[in-house]
Design a protein around this motif. Structure first.
Motif, PDB file in Angstrom:
ATOM      1  N   GLY A  84     104.733  -1.722  40.716  1.00 43.21           N
ATOM      2  CA  GLY A  84     104.259  -0.435  40.206  1.00 43.21           C
ATOM      3  C   GLY A  84     105.182   0.142  39.149  1.00 43.21           C
ATOM      4  O   GLY A  84     104.729   0.672  38.128  1.00 43.21           O
ATOM      5  N   ALA A  85     106.501   0.037  39.378  1.00 43.80           N
ATOM      6  CA  ALA A  85     107.464   0.564  38.408  1.00 43.80           C
ATOM      7  C   ALA A  85     107.335  -0.151  37.062  1.00 43.80           C
ATOM      8  O   ALA A  85     107.381   0.475  36.000  1.00 43.80           O
ATOM      9  CB  ALA A  85     108.886   0.416  38.960  1.00 43.80           C
ATOM     10  N   ALA A  86     107.150  -1.470  37.110  1.00 41.09           N
ATOM     11  CA  ALA A  86     107.009  -2.236  35.866  1.00 41.09           C
ATOM     12  C   ALA A  86     105.725  -1.866  35.132  1.00 41.09           C
ATOM     13  O   ALA A  86     105.724  -1.672  33.912  1.00 41.09           O
ATOM     14  CB  ALA A  86     107.050  -3.729  36.171  1.00 41.09           C
ATOM     15  N   MET A  87     104.617  -1.756  35.870  1.00 42.53           N
ATOM     16  CA  MET A  87     103.338  -1.408  35.236  1.00 42.53           C
ATOM     17  C   MET A  87     103.371   0.002  34.659  1.00 42.53           C
ATOM     18  O   MET A  87     102.905   0.229  33.535  1.00 42.53           O
ATOM     19  CB  MET A  87     102.196  -1.544  36.241  1.00 42.53           C
ATOM     20  N   LEU A  88     103.923   0.948  35.415  1.00 51.21           N
ATOM     21  CA  LEU A  88     104.014   2.324  34.921  1.00 51.21           C
ATOM     22  C   LEU A  88     104.906   2.408  33.686  1.00 51.21           C
ATOM     23  O   LEU A  88     104.606   3.141  32.738  1.00 51.21           O
ATOM     24  CB  LEU A  88     104.541   3.244  36.021  1.00 51.21           C
ATOM     25  N   SER A  89     105.994   1.655  33.679  1.00 47.36           N
ATOM     26  CA  SER A  89     106.900   1.642  32.522  1.00 47.36           C
ATOM     27  C   SER A  89     106.180   1.126  31.289  1.00 47.36           C
ATOM     28  O   SER A  89     106.269   1.709  30.201  1.00 47.36           O
ATOM     29  CB  SER A  89     108.122   0.759  32.803  1.00 47.36           C
TER      30      SER A  89
END
Length: 197
Positions: A49-54
């Motif tokens: 999720g952190a990678a996609m949101l970034s």
């Protein structure tokens, strides 16, 4: 024909690491030059999720994430994320009966490498090229042609080839990219199926 925007040429690297115990937000972002660092609280957001949101947030800011480097994570996971990011894909660890082996899936303009939870990550990495080629055959063929051009040029046009690869992955339209680049350089667009570089 694909219109090339300046943001598609604005590639950045993102480093992702675990946040500290005193971090008050699910994610924090800092920047030094053309590198962004994301610290995430895994109690509130997953690594995927952190990678996609970034990636999504940086796109709204006019940046294209060309490489994701995990800091202080498992080496196999780090290698998988880096390889997928170079293909402009997210990594998603999937649960449930629908994803039984690693596979590339698209949702609109977003692409993800879906890996079943618990799957051996080095095996998932070894399957990535064939999974990508199965899902995006035209893109894979064009990237292969460009790699051949790179070998034959002896490094003389690597920067131009890197830009071409980046644009093809961002737009999903190799022929449009070749046409647009040919016009930028004052050449006649290539015939269908030919490489412009």
């Amino acid at each position: 024909m694909t219109a090339i925007s300046l943001s598609q040429l604005n590639d950045v690297t993102v480093g992702i690491r675990l946040g500290t115990a005193i971090q008050d937000k699910a994610m924090t972002v800092s920047r030094v030059g053309d590198r962004f660092t994301v610290a995430y609280d895994r109690e509130r957001v997953s690594l995927d999720g952190a990678a996609m949101l970034s990636r999504s947030w940086l796109r709204t800011m006019g940046y294209t994430v060309a490489e994701i480097i995990l800091e202080d994570h498992d080496p196999d996971l780090t290698a998988l994320y880096r390889s997928c990011s170079k293909l402009r894909m997210n990594v998603e660890h999937a649960e449930g009966p629908l994803i039984t082996e690693p596979v590339v899936k698209g949702r609109g303009e977003e692409w993800s490498y879906m890996v079943p939870k618990g799957w051996d990550l080095s095996d998932a990495l070894s399957r990535l090229p064939s999974a990508f080629a199965a899902a995006r055959p035209n893109i894979a063929r064009n990237l292969s042609r460009i790699e051949q051009d790179r070998r034959e040029s002896g490094g003389k046009i690597d920067q131009a080839l890197d830009i071409t690869v980046s644009l093809i992955l961002e737009t999903g339209d190799p022929e449009g990219v070749y046409d647009e680049l040919a016009l930028l350089f004052g050449r006649t667009p290539p015939e269908s199926g030919e490489s412009a570089v």
